[in-house]
Design a protein around this motif. Structure first.
Motif, mmCIF file in Angstrom:
data_model
loop_
_atom_site.group_PDB
_atom_site.id
_atom_site.type_symbol
_atom_site.label_atom_id
_atom_site.label_comp_id
_atom_site.label_asym_id
_atom_site.label_seq_id
_atom_site.Cartn_x
_atom_site.Cartn_y
_atom_site.Cartn_z
ATOM 1 N N ARG A 174 0.831 -1.219 0.000
ATOM 2 C CA ARG A 174 0.000 0.000 0.000
ATOM 3 C C ARG A 174 0.856 1.256 0.000
ATOM 4 O O ARG A 174 0.366 2.348 -0.236
ATOM 5 N N ILE A 175 2.163 1.112 0.257
ATOM 6 C CA ILE A 175 3.037 2.284 0.276
ATOM 7 C C ILE A 175 3.230 2.865 -1.124
ATOM 8 O O ILE A 175 3.401 4.061 -1.286
ATOM 9 N N TYR A 176 3.224 1.999 -2.148
ATOM 10 C CA TYR A 176 3.812 2.399 -3.419
ATOM 11 C C TYR A 176 2.924 3.143 -4.408
ATOM 12 O O TYR A 176 3.386 4.105 -5.023
ATOM 13 N N PRO A 177 1.652 2.719 -4.629
ATOM 14 C CA PRO A 177 0.882 3.428 -5.646
ATOM 15 C C PRO A 177 0.855 4.939 -5.380
ATOM 16 O O PRO A 177 0.606 5.391 -4.258
ATOM 17 N N GLY A 178 1.204 5.724 -6.423
ATOM 18 C CA GLY A 178 1.193 7.185 -6.297
ATOM 19 C C GLY A 178 2.432 7.749 -5.644
ATOM 20 O O GLY A 178 2.580 8.963 -5.504
ATOM 21 N N SER A 179 3.361 6.891 -5.233
ATOM 22 C CA SER A 179 4.527 7.385 -4.491
ATOM 23 C C SER A 179 5.708 7.710 -5.400
ATOM 24 O O SER A 179 6.665 8.342 -4.968
ATOM 25 N N GLY A 180 5.655 7.248 -6.652
ATOM 26 C CA GLY A 180 6.788 7.462 -7.553
ATOM 27 C C GLY A 180 7.887 6.428 -7.391
ATOM 28 O O GLY A 180 8.861 6.426 -8.138
ATOM 29 N N LEU A 181 7.764 5.548 -6.433
ATOM 30 C CA LEU A 181 8.776 4.517 -6.239
ATOM 31 C C LEU A 181 8.152 3.133 -6.415
ATOM 32 O O LEU A 181 6.948 2.955 -6.236
ATOM 33 N N SER A 182 9.003 2.164 -6.762
ATOM 34 C CA SER A 182 8.539 0.787 -6.929
ATOM 35 C C SER A 182 8.950 -0.033 -5.710
ATOM 36 O O SER A 182 9.937 0.285 -5.054
ATOM 37 N N PRO A 183 8.218 -1.112 -5.462
ATOM 38 C CA PRO A 183 8.598 -1.978 -4.338
ATOM 39 C C PRO A 183 9.978 -2.577 -4.574
ATOM 40 O O PRO A 183 10.441 -2.637 -5.705
#
Ligand SMILES: NC(=O)c1ccc[n+]([C@@H]2O[C@H](COP(=O)([O-])OP(=O)(O)OC[C@H]3O[C@@H](n4cnc5c(N)ncnc54)[C@H](O)[C@@H]3O)[C@@H](O)[C@H]2O)c1
Length: 278
Positions: A174-183
């Motif tokens: 849930r951290i990643y969508p919209g964050s600009g970073l990939s897991p």
């Protein structure tokens, strides 16, 4: 009854000889900690020029004796050359911090949604997987086995292996969508889990020689990641913030590198603001 020892004495590293790999960011913090506690520090980078520059900065900032050396941590010959130089120059090696590590990502899904596994499971190149395993796990194995004979001779030593909370839990996607970073990539998770159990295995076999092998698992440290990422990430951290370079790692290094940890073997010390405690 054993004699009482003051806690300042337990943490004192005066005259100890330490080798720290991968000397920027957390490696620099580890080296700085050892230097501040009195150790002579050899700090490594891949290139000699970068190693010399980093060593000069650390010497200037701490007033300690610091040397720089070029080390490719996946190459056994490179390990042998660096360790033999240290032993020739200083007569021994008391502390090893296996900090260097990395990963290669040749194929990046454009958005997290492009890879439904969210873990690069289908897109990951096998050569990239192998690169990470070598950089993070084989490197620790090589470092331990190159240094161990010298520590065995002295019947003392402290080895700290840098693992990660990624070696304990999977990522909260849930951290990643919209964050600009990939897991992070799956090989990173696997290699860091390997470091944690390798530490236990080597820790058990070297303990009878007075050599203490332990691991540290940091959570995410703040490195100017996008605001959205920081917001999403810190929501998961009971302390409500990411780790701070130059501060938050230092206590764990001081503990595991010094006599303060003389009854601690094969441990994985988690420095994550509580993220893996929910
Ligand atoms: N930064 C974090 O939030 C975090 C969290 C958990 C664990 N860690 C771990 O802590 C350690 C340090 O993290 P960092 O953020 O300072 O990393 P970093 O990427 O800033 O520095 C890693 C260093 O390792 C060196 N390195 C990588 N592969 C190498 C190789 N094959 N040979 C020689 N040197 C090599 C790099 O050149 C660099 O100097 C790593 O093992 C990392 O996996 C970091």
């Amino acid at each position: 009854m054993t004699a009482k020892v003051k806690v300042q004495q337990l943490f004192d590293l005066t005259g100890k000889v330490a080798l720290v790999t991968g000397g920027n960011n957390l490696g620099y913090d580890a080296a700085e900690t050892l230097a501040e506690l009195g150790a002579i520090v050899v700090i490594t980078r891949r290139e000699q020029e970068a190693a010399a520059r980093t060593a000069a900065q650390l010497a200037q900032e701490t007033g300690a004796e610091v040397a720089g050396a070029a080390l490719e941590v996946t190459d056994e010959a490179s390990w042998k050359a660096v360790v033999e130089d240290i032993v020739a120059k200083y007569g021994r090696i008391d502390i090893l911090i296996n900090n260097a590590g990395g990963r290669k990502v040749s194929v990046i899904p454009e958005t997290v949604e492009d890879d439904p596994s969210f873990e690069f499971l289908e897109t990951r190149l096998l050569e990239d997987w192998k690169y990470t395993m070598d950089a993070n796990l084989t490197s620790v194995f090589l470092g331990c086995r190159t240094v161990a004979p010298h520590m065995k001779g002295a019947r003392s030593g402290k080895i700290i292996n840098m693992a990660s909370i990624d070696g304990i839990v999977g990522r909260d996607l849930r951290i990643y969508p919209g964050s600009g970073l990939s897991p992070t990539v799956p090989d990173y998770l696997a290699s860091k889990a390997g470091v944690i159990n390798l530490t236990k295995g080597i820790g058990v076999s070297l303990a009878p020689f007075g050599i203490y092998v332990n691991a540290i698992s940091p959570g995410g440290f703040y490195r100017e990641q996008p605001d959205k990422f920081v917001e999403n990430y810190t929501r998961l951290v009971p302390l409500g913030r990411m780790g701070r370079d130059r501060i938050d790692l230092k206590g764990s290094i001081a503990y595991l590198a010094s006599s303060a940890s003389d009854y601690t073997v094969g441990h994985n010390l988690v420095i994550d603001g509580g993220l893996t405690s929910w």
